[in-house]
Design an enzyme around this catalytic site. Structure first.
Site, PDB file in Angstrom:
ATOM      1  N   TYR A  59       0.849  -1.193   0.000  1.00  0.00           N
ATOM      2  CA  TYR A  59       0.000   0.000   0.000  1.00  0.00           C
ATOM      3  C   TYR A  59       0.880   1.237   0.000  1.00  0.00           C
ATOM      4  O   TYR A  59       1.206   1.824   1.038  1.00  0.00           O
ATOM      5  CB  TYR A  59      -0.973  -0.007   1.179  1.00  0.00           C
ATOM      6  N   SER A 215     -12.761  -4.429   0.197  1.00  0.00           N
ATOM      7  CA  SER A 215     -13.647  -3.529  -0.562  1.00  0.00           C
ATOM      8  C   SER A 215     -15.113  -3.832  -0.242  1.00  0.00           C
ATOM      9  O   SER A 215     -15.929  -4.015  -1.150  1.00  0.00           O
ATOM     10  CB  SER A 215     -13.395  -3.629  -2.070  1.00  0.00           C
ATOM     11  N   LEU A 217     -17.440  -2.008   0.612  1.00  0.00           N
ATOM     12  CA  LEU A 217     -18.375  -0.980   0.137  1.00  0.00           C
ATOM     13  C   LEU A 217     -18.300  -0.822  -1.381  1.00  0.00           C
ATOM     14  O   LEU A 217     -18.855   0.125  -1.939  1.00  0.00           O
ATOM     15  CB  LEU A 217     -18.071   0.351   0.847  1.00  0.00           C
ATOM     16  N   GLY A 218     -17.590  -1.730  -2.019  1.00  0.00           N
ATOM     17  CA  GLY A 218     -17.503  -1.698  -3.479  1.00  0.00           C
ATOM     18  C   GLY A 218     -16.219  -1.066  -4.006  1.00  0.00           C
ATOM     19  O   GLY A 218     -16.054  -0.926  -5.210  1.00  0.00           O
ATOM     20  N   GLY A 219     -15.324  -0.670  -3.102  1.00  0.00           N
ATOM     21  CA  GLY A 219     -14.035  -0.115  -3.520  1.00  0.00           C
ATOM     22  C   GLY A 219     -14.010   1.401  -3.421  1.00  0.00           C
ATOM     23  O   GLY A 219     -15.066   2.057  -3.388  1.00  0.00           O
TER      24      GLY A 219
HETATM   25  N1  LIG Z   1      -6.422  -8.337  -0.015  1.00  0.00           N
HETATM   26  C1  LIG Z   1      -6.561  -7.590  -1.084  1.00  0.00           C
HETATM   27  O1  LIG Z   1      -6.178  -7.971  -2.197  1.00  0.00           O
HETATM   28  C2  LIG Z   1      -7.220  -6.245  -0.938  1.00  0.00           C
HETATM   29  C3  LIG Z   1      -7.615  -5.525  -2.074  1.00  0.00           C
HETATM   30  C4  LIG Z   1      -8.252  -4.288  -1.888  1.00  0.00           C
HETATM   31  C5  LIG Z   1      -8.458  -3.815  -0.587  1.00  0.00           C
HETATM   32  N2  LIG Z   1      -8.018  -4.529   0.494  1.00  0.00           N
HETATM   33  C6  LIG Z   1      -8.227  -4.055   1.883  1.00  0.00           C
HETATM   34  O2  LIG Z   1      -9.599  -3.821   2.085  1.00  0.00           O
HETATM   35  C7  LIG Z   1      -9.783  -2.494   2.569  1.00  0.00           C
HETATM   36  C8  LIG Z   1     -11.131  -1.964   2.122  1.00  0.00           C
HETATM   37  O3  LIG Z   1     -11.228  -1.918   0.732  1.00  0.00           O
HETATM   38  P1  LIG Z   1     -11.167  -0.550  -0.090  1.00  0.00           P
HETATM   39  O4  LIG Z   1     -10.557   0.496   0.741  1.00  0.00           O
HETATM   40  O5  LIG Z   1     -10.566  -0.904  -1.400  1.00  0.00           O
HETATM   41  O6  LIG Z   1     -12.694  -0.238  -0.422  1.00  0.00           O
HETATM   42  P2  LIG Z   1     -14.009   0.015   0.435  1.00  0.00           P
HETATM   43  O7  LIG Z   1     -13.767  -0.253   1.860  1.00  0.00           O
HETATM   44  O8  LIG Z   1     -15.091  -0.707  -0.248  1.00  0.00           O
HETATM   45  O9  LIG Z   1     -14.221   1.576   0.188  1.00  0.00           O
HETATM   46  C9  LIG Z   1     -13.353   2.523   0.722  1.00  0.00           C
HETATM   47  C10 LIG Z   1     -13.966   3.886   0.603  1.00  0.00           C
HETATM   48  O10 LIG Z   1     -15.200   3.882   1.262  1.00  0.00           O
HETATM   49  C11 LIG Z   1     -15.452   5.139   1.795  1.00  0.00           C
HETATM   50  N3  LIG Z   1     -16.180   4.917   3.061  1.00  0.00           N
HETATM   51  C12 LIG Z   1     -15.791   4.161   4.102  1.00  0.00           C
HETATM   52  N4  LIG Z   1     -16.711   4.161   5.070  1.00  0.00           N
HETATM   53  C13 LIG Z   1     -17.708   4.965   4.641  1.00  0.00           C
HETATM   54  C14 LIG Z   1     -18.922   5.382   5.223  1.00  0.00           C
HETATM   55  N5  LIG Z   1     -19.276   4.938   6.424  1.00  0.00           N
HETATM   56  N6  LIG Z   1     -19.705   6.217   4.497  1.00  0.00           N
HETATM   57  C15 LIG Z   1     -19.334   6.669   3.276  1.00  0.00           C
HETATM   58  N7  LIG Z   1     -18.178   6.293   2.681  1.00  0.00           N
HETATM   59  C16 LIG Z   1     -17.381   5.463   3.349  1.00  0.00           C
HETATM   60  C17 LIG Z   1     -14.117   5.770   2.093  1.00  0.00           C
HETATM   61  O11 LIG Z   1     -14.221   7.128   1.742  1.00  0.00           O
HETATM   62  P3  LIG Z   1     -13.200   8.254   2.235  1.00  0.00           P
HETATM   63  O12 LIG Z   1     -11.926   7.968   1.499  1.00  0.00           O
HETATM   64  O13 LIG Z   1     -13.874   9.502   1.844  1.00  0.00           O
HETATM   65  O14 LIG Z   1     -13.002   8.078   3.702  1.00  0.00           O
HETATM   66  C18 LIG Z   1     -13.140   4.961   1.271  1.00  0.00           C
HETATM   67  O15 LIG Z   1     -12.441   5.679   0.298  1.00  0.00           O
HETATM   68  C19 LIG Z   1      -8.599  -1.735   1.989  1.00  0.00           C
HETATM   69  O16 LIG Z   1      -8.387  -0.513   2.614  1.00  0.00           O
HETATM   70  C20 LIG Z   1      -7.513  -2.741   2.195  1.00  0.00           C
HETATM   71  O17 LIG Z   1      -7.070  -2.705   3.539  1.00  0.00           O
HETATM   72  C21 LIG Z   1      -7.420  -5.730   0.322  1.00  0.00           C
END
Ligand SMILES: NC(=O)c1ccc[n+]([C@@H]2O[C@H](COP(=O)([O-])OP(=O)(O)OC[C@H]3O[C@@H](n4cnc5c(N)ncnc54)[C@H](OP(=O)(O)O)[C@@H]3O)[C@@H](O)[C@H]2O)c1
Length: 294
Positions: A59, A215, A217-219
């Site tokens: 990251y 992800s 919340l859909g990313g």
């Molecule tokens: N293992 C793997 O291959 C892999 C791949 C992808 C991700 N991940 C992990 O999974 C985690 C989560 O996935 P992700 O970050 O890709 O996507 P996600 O959690 O689906 O979406 C992240 C986004 O959601 C928004 N958000 C969060 N909480 C919210 C709420 N309560 N209301 C409105 N918006 C909200 C945030 O906005 P703001 O930025 O405005 O706060 C953030 O940018 C990552 O951070 C990472 O640690 C792992």
């Protein structure tokens, strides 16, 4: 500090963690905020009672800043006023970012060992709480060799618990065998728009292994549109006076006691809103409706 005493918990291996974690990725890749906002986001999450933070050495954005997110988390934990010893930091090895925006893979035992050593230094710990194999290798390294390397790190005490990510049911069973029953978690993509990890979720439920939806919340780029894309999530949110993102996390928690979502955040507001999803109780009718949406 915060409301840690009232936070609902779940289990990863022998550790008790908050039922919702914090995903660190948005604070370190494309579109990331400045350092101060990231530290405030992590602190907001910890203050809300979150005791699981997901990160990875990959990251980062530029080639010369491997571990950007791990370093941020280490700094945030150090400057936080609460008891950081209760917080499980889950990191990963096996992905690389050469700096051109791409994600490459090296899950060879040699790379995983070097990556783990570097993560240990950045996190400033003697043993990593949860170390996850980020992704199966695609260049010919057999899966059992990658997982075997993680098992060796466990044997040597460099990591306290072992997990895998982006694994199918066959790989989950294989990893559990290679690790001699010590696999504690599986981290796969899972959200209203991405349901195809349901077989892995069900298998983890059967095996009593934590399932960490990534992800959820859909990313990063789609999370804000969740309510407009999936009307039932918005409708249930309106009925409860909360955000559709909170409804999504509460629904996910209700699918199985092994589920621990790790929503990403780059703002204190979203970190707090997501953590509060542990308190949201949905009715059986609402859950049924949401389970068939997507
Ligand atoms: N293992 C793997 O291959 C892999 C791949 C992808 C991700 N991940 C992990 O999974 C985690 C989560 O996935 P992700 O970050 O890709 O996507 P996600 O959690 O689906 O979406 C992240 C986004 O959601 C928004 N958000 C969060 N909480 C919210 C709420 N309560 N209301 C409105 N918006 C909200 C945030 O906005 P703001 O930025 O405005 O706060 C953030 O940018 C990552 O951070 C990472 O640690 C792992």
């Amino acid at each position: 500090m915060g409301t840690a005493m009232s936070m609902k918990t779940r289990t990863i291996g022998n550790r008790t963690v908050s039922a919702i974690g914090l995903g660190g990725m948005p604070m370190s890749i494309e579109g990331r905020p400045d350092r101060d906002r990231s530290l405030a986001t992590i602190h907001a999450s910890l203050d809300a009672g979150v005791t699981l933070i997901d990160t990875a050495d990959a990251y980062h954005l530029h080639a010369d800043e491997v571990g950007h997110n791990e370093s941020l988390i280490a700094e945030a934990l150090q400057s936080w006023g609460g008891d950081a010893s209760q917080v499980l930091v889950a990191t990963k090895g096996g992905h690389l970012r050469p700096g051109d925006g791409s994600w490459t893979i090296d899950s060879s035992p040699k790379h995983l060992r070097e990556a783990c050593e570097a993560s240990l230094k950045r996190l400033g710990v003697d043993a990593i709480g949860l170390y996850q194999l980020h992704r199966p290798d695609v260049s010919g390294v057999p899966y059992e060799e990658s997982v075997g390397a993680i098992g060796q790190l466990l044997d040597e005490g460099k990591i306290q618990m072992a997990g895998i990510s982006n694994a199918n049911p066959e790989q989950i069973r294989l990893a559990q065998k290679v690790l001699g029953g010590r696999l504690v978690s599986v981290q796969n993509q899972y959200s209203p728009s991405y349901r195809s990890s349901e077989p892995e979720l069900r298998l983890c439920d059967e095996m009593g292994i934590a399932f960490l939806p990534w992800s959820p919340l859909g990313g990063i780029s789609k999370a804000g549109e969740l309510g407009s894309t999936f009307a039932p999530f918005q409708e249930v949110a309106d009925a409860h006076g909360v955000s559709p993102q909170q409804v999504t996390l509460a629904w996910m928690l209700a699918t199985s006691p092994v589920v621990i979502p790790i929503p990403g955040s780059s703002r204190p507001e979203t970190a707090r809103d997501s953590a509060a999803a542990v308190e949201l109780e949905l009715t059986a009718d609402e859950l049924q409706r949401l389970s068939t949406t997507g």
